[in-house]
Structures are given as structure tokens and as C-alpha cells.
Motif scaffolding. Structure first.
Motif, short mmCIF file in Angstrom:
data_model
loop_
_atom_site.label_atom_id
_atom_site.label_comp_id
_atom_site.label_asym_id
_atom_site.label_seq_id
_atom_site.Cartn_x
_atom_site.Cartn_y
_atom_site.Cartn_z
N ARG A 119 37.55 -6.31 27.15
CA ARG A 119 38.94 -5.87 26.96
C ARG A 119 39.07 -4.83 25.86
NH1 ARG A 119 43.85 -8.16 23.76
NH2 ARG A 119 42.14 -8.56 22.33
N ARG A 120 38.53 -5.10 24.65
CA ARG A 120 38.61 -4.20 23.51
C ARG A 120 37.26 -4.15 22.81
NH1 ARG A 120 43.73 -2.82 21.15
NH2 ARG A 120 45.42 -3.42 22.55
N VAL A 121 37.02 -3.06 22.08
CA VAL A 121 35.73 -2.84 21.44
C VAL A 121 35.94 -2.40 19.99
CG1 VAL A 121 33.54 -1.60 21.52
CG2 VAL A 121 34.75 -2.12 23.66
N VAL A 122 35.20 -3.01 19.07
CA VAL A 122 35.16 -2.60 17.67
C VAL A 122 33.74 -2.13 17.37
CG1 VAL A 122 35.49 -3.28 15.25
CG2 VAL A 122 36.89 -4.34 17.06
N VAL A 123 33.61 -0.94 16.79
CA VAL A 123 32.28 -0.42 16.48
C VAL A 123 32.21 -0.03 15.01
CG1 VAL A 123 31.70 0.33 18.82
CG2 VAL A 123 32.97 1.87 17.34
N PHE A 124 31.07 -0.32 14.40
CA PHE A 124 30.80 0.04 13.01
C PHE A 124 29.65 1.06 13.01
CE2 PHE A 124 32.87 -3.99 12.62
CZ PHE A 124 33.48 -4.01 11.37
N GLY A 125 29.97 2.33 12.79
CA GLY A 125 28.94 3.36 12.70
C GLY A 125 28.45 3.80 14.06
N LEU A 126 28.41 5.12 14.26
CA LEU A 126 28.04 5.68 15.55
C LEU A 126 26.78 6.55 15.40
CD1 LEU A 126 31.60 6.83 16.65
CD2 LEU A 126 30.49 4.63 17.12
N ALA A 127 25.68 6.10 15.98
CA ALA A 127 24.44 6.89 16.00
C ALA A 127 24.57 7.92 17.11
CB ALA A 127 23.23 6.00 16.19
N ALA A 128 25.51 8.84 16.92
CA ALA A 128 25.87 9.83 17.95
C ALA A 128 25.17 11.15 17.63
CB ALA A 128 27.39 10.02 17.99
N TYR A 129 24.08 11.40 18.36
CA TYR A 129 23.27 12.60 18.14
C TYR A 129 23.10 13.35 19.45
CZ TYR A 129 21.94 9.95 13.95
OH TYR A 129 21.95 9.23 12.78
N ARG A 188 7.15 -4.78 17.11
CA ARG A 188 8.36 -4.50 17.92
C ARG A 188 9.48 -3.90 17.10
NH1 ARG A 188 7.77 -9.90 19.12
NH2 ARG A 188 9.79 -10.31 18.14
N LEU A 189 9.32 -3.81 15.80
CA LEU A 189 10.42 -3.40 14.92
C LEU A 189 11.17 -2.17 15.42
CD1 LEU A 189 10.27 -3.28 11.04
CD2 LEU A 189 11.43 -1.51 12.33
N PRO A 190 10.49 -1.08 15.83
CA PRO A 190 11.24 0.13 16.20
C PRO A 190 11.76 0.15 17.63
CG PRO A 190 8.91 0.61 16.22
CD PRO A 190 9.04 -0.83 15.79
N TRP A 191 11.56 -0.91 18.41
CA TRP A 191 11.99 -0.87 19.81
C TRP A 191 13.48 -0.56 19.95
CZ3 TRP A 191 9.31 -5.23 23.16
CH2 TRP A 191 7.92 -5.01 23.15
N GLY A 192 14.29 -1.15 19.08
CA GLY A 192 15.72 -0.88 19.15
C GLY A 192 16.05 0.57 18.87
N PHE A 193 15.36 1.16 17.88
CA PHE A 193 15.57 2.58 17.58
C PHE A 193 15.12 3.45 18.76
CE2 PHE A 193 15.01 0.70 13.30
CZ PHE A 193 16.23 1.07 12.75
N MET A 194 14.03 3.07 19.40
CA MET A 194 13.56 3.83 20.56
C MET A 194 14.61 3.81 21.67
SD MET A 194 9.67 2.32 20.32
CE MET A 194 9.14 2.81 21.95
N ALA A 195 15.26 2.68 21.86
CA ALA A 195 16.33 2.60 22.86
C ALA A 195 17.50 3.49 22.48
CB ALA A 195 16.78 1.15 23.01
N VAL A 196 17.86 3.49 21.20
CA VAL A 196 18.98 4.30 20.72
C VAL A 196 18.71 5.78 20.95
CG1 VAL A 196 20.18 5.08 18.63
CG2 VAL A 196 19.83 2.63 19.04
N TYR A 197 17.52 6.24 20.55
CA TYR A 197 17.22 7.67 20.63
C TYR A 197 16.93 8.13 22.06
CZ TYR A 197 16.75 6.94 15.61
OH TYR A 197 16.97 6.59 14.29
N GLY A 198 16.73 7.19 22.95
CA GLY A 198 16.55 7.55 24.36
C GLY A 198 17.83 7.49 25.17
N HIS A 199 18.96 7.32 24.50
CA HIS A 199 20.23 7.09 25.19
C HIS A 199 21.24 8.17 24.83
CE1 HIS A 199 23.32 4.61 27.11
NE2 HIS A 199 24.09 4.79 26.06
N ASP A 200 21.94 8.70 25.83
CA ASP A 200 22.98 9.71 25.58
C ASP A 200 24.28 8.99 25.22
OD1 ASP A 200 24.69 11.85 25.47
OD2 ASP A 200 24.11 12.70 27.40
N PHE A 201 24.38 8.62 23.96
CA PHE A 201 25.52 7.83 23.49
C PHE A 201 26.81 8.63 23.55
CE2 PHE A 201 27.41 5.67 19.46
CZ PHE A 201 28.17 4.83 20.25
N ILE A 202 26.77 9.90 23.19
CA ILE A 202 28.00 10.71 23.18
C ILE A 202 28.62 10.76 24.58
CG2 ILE A 202 28.95 13.00 22.75
CD1 ILE A 202 26.79 13.36 20.60
#
Length: 270
Positions: A119-129, A188-202
Motif C-alpha cells: 500500500r505505502r512505502v517508506v525508504v531511507f537513503g537511495l542508492a540511485a546511480y 557472501r558479504l558483498p552479495w547485497g551490494f552486487m545486487a544493488v549495482y546490477g539493478h536499474d533503481f532509478i
């Protein structure tokens, strides 16, 4: 109010949950997604507050905290699908979402994937690159977070990074506890970052139909958030200057007030 810990069945095994409050009232459950490489523990200051009149759940994302990992690195879409599986397993017919950094991206993807659920979304900080910046960060992720080694250089680098990002008001013990969560992930530490940088968030932000509250503490995503928050079609920005990582603990009263005001807002008429 006590935080209750439990496990649920997930896409890749067991998912560890923190929860507070109860369902069955007028307010939808709130699901809170943590940053990389943290765990649901980062929401501990908020869960009892918002759990006074709703169910609030903070799962450990797959491979982090005490949740079972996928067999290999996965995408943001995979994380969103796994979260949808968890919500269905828990019998949550409708939810509000909150995300922090990586959690913001997963929450955004789930909002697009399951508009019937969110229904609604709250976000803290946007890794928008943009694509170039994401490719550069992806190429350097193992430099920032090297593989575990016998000389423990990876631990020194990790402690330096946590110290750099943390609000100076946080005590060394708090960084130590956060580091323990991080070390549990091993290679596995960087797996989350790898997902972030492989995603067109914008691009994904532009597809969100739900109302979005963008909370922007002055941490490492302060400037990208300022630059791109309006990519959400229906968003409101709340800036929290002077606070780095640790905002949920250091500004709990303000965070609770802003989230309550947004989540409890009556829908606007057509």
C-alpha cells in the motif's frame, strides 16, 4: 514492548524474523527491510514503537543475519520475489513497507512486483546511480570488501569502513556488534551490494504507483537521494541533516513521528 524472534519458511530455506505488536487491527502490518550487510536488528529501536498498534516485522534478508542464504548471488528482483514468498507464507494479505539503503531498493521492487500487496512505502537513503556509476562500483566491490584471509586485513578494512560511515555518537561497542553481524556472512558479504549495482533503481523508482516517504539522513547516500528522490511519481522528502548511520537509534522519536504520520494518512480522494 518485547521483540519476538522466530523463523518462517522462505524461498531458500529458513528466514529469521523480528516482530513486535499483533495483527488483526485496523492498520496494515509493516515489513522493514534492512541495509547491506546488516540484519533486521537495525530496526530494533523502531519495532516496539510502531508495534503499539500494528504488527511490525523485520526479516533478515536471505544470506544475512540468521537467514539461510541462496546458493549463489541473486538479483534485486530475486530478493523482492523472496520477500513476496515470505509475506504469503505469513498470511499477510496487504502490507506497508519500509526499507533502508539496500532495503529501499528491495521495497521499491516489491511495490512494482506486487501492487496488490503493497500500500505505502517508506525508504531511507537511495542508492540511485546511473549505469556508468553502478558498473564502476560493481567492479570495485571486492576491493572494498575483500575475501576473508588469514592475515585479517579484511577485518581491518571492514572496521575502518564501519567507523567512517557511523555517526560519531555511536559507541565503539555498537559498531562492534554491527561488525559481528557483518562477519557472519563470510565471503557472501558483498552479495547485497552486487545486487544493488546490477539493478536499474532509478528506472524502477519511476514505475512505483504507491505513495512513498523518502527519509534522507546525512549519510553516504545523502547526495544521491537529494538528486533522485523525485523519480518516484508520488513522493515526499524528509531530510535529517547532521545524522550519519545510526539514525534509527539516534533519531527514534522523529523517525517514529514521520513514519506514523505518513502511514496513518488518509488516502486522498480522486
Amino acid at each position: 514492548m518485547q521483540i519476538v524472534r522466530s523463523y518462517a519458511k522462505g524461498r531458500w530455506g529458513q528466514v529469521h524474523l523480528r516482530s513486535a505488536g499483533s495483527s488483526g487491527g485496523e492498520k496494515l502490518p509493516l515489513v522493514c527491510i534492512h541495509s547491506t550487510p546488516s540484519s533486521g536488528a537495525m530496526w530494533d529501536a523502531i519495532l516496539p514503537r510502531l508495534g503499539r498498534d500494528r504488527l511490525v516485522i523485520a526479516p533478515d534478508t536471505p544470506g544475512y543475519g540468521m537467514s539461510d542464504p541462496p546458493p549463489a548471488p541473486v538479483s534485486i528482483r530475486d530478493h523482492a520475489q523472496a520477500l513476496a514468498v515470505l509475506c504469503d507464507e505469513l498470511g499477510l494479505g496487504g502490507i506497508d513497507l519500509a526499507g533502508f539503503h539496500t532495503g529501499s531498493i528491495i521495497a521499491t521492487e516489491l511495490a512494482n512486483l506486487r501492487p496488490d500487496l503493497v500500500r505505502r512505502v517508506v525508504v531511507f537513503g537511495l542508492a540511485a546511480y546511473d549505469a556508468e556509476a553502478r558498473a564502476k562500483r560493481l567492479a570495485g566491490v571486492r576491493t572494498v570488501f575483500p575475501e576473508p584471509a588469514a592475515d585479517l586485513v579484511h577485518i581491518e578494512k571492514l572496521w575502518a569502513k564501519l567507523t567512517e560511515l557511523a555517526d560519531p555518537r555511536l559507541q565503539p561497542e555498537e559498531r562492534h556488534v554491527a561488525m559481528a553481524d557483518t562477519l557472519r556472512t563470510g565471503s557472501r558479504l558483498p552479495w547485497g551490494f552486487m545486487a544493488v549495482y546490477g539493478h536499474d533503481f532509478i528506472a524502477a523508482m519511476g514505475q512505483v504507483a504507491q505513495p512513498v516517504l523518502v527519509m534522507n539522513p546525512e549519510d553516504d547516500l545523502w547526495l544521491p537521494t537529494r538528486a533522485h528522490w523525485q523519480a518516484y511519481p508520488d513522493a515526499r522528502l524528509v531530510e535529517i541533516p547532521g545524522v550519519k548511520h545510526g539514525v534509527l537509534k539516534l533519531e527514534t522519536d522523529r523517525v517514529e513521528a514521520e513514519m506514523r504520520a505518513f502511514l496513518d494518512m488518509e488516502p486522498t480522494c480522486c
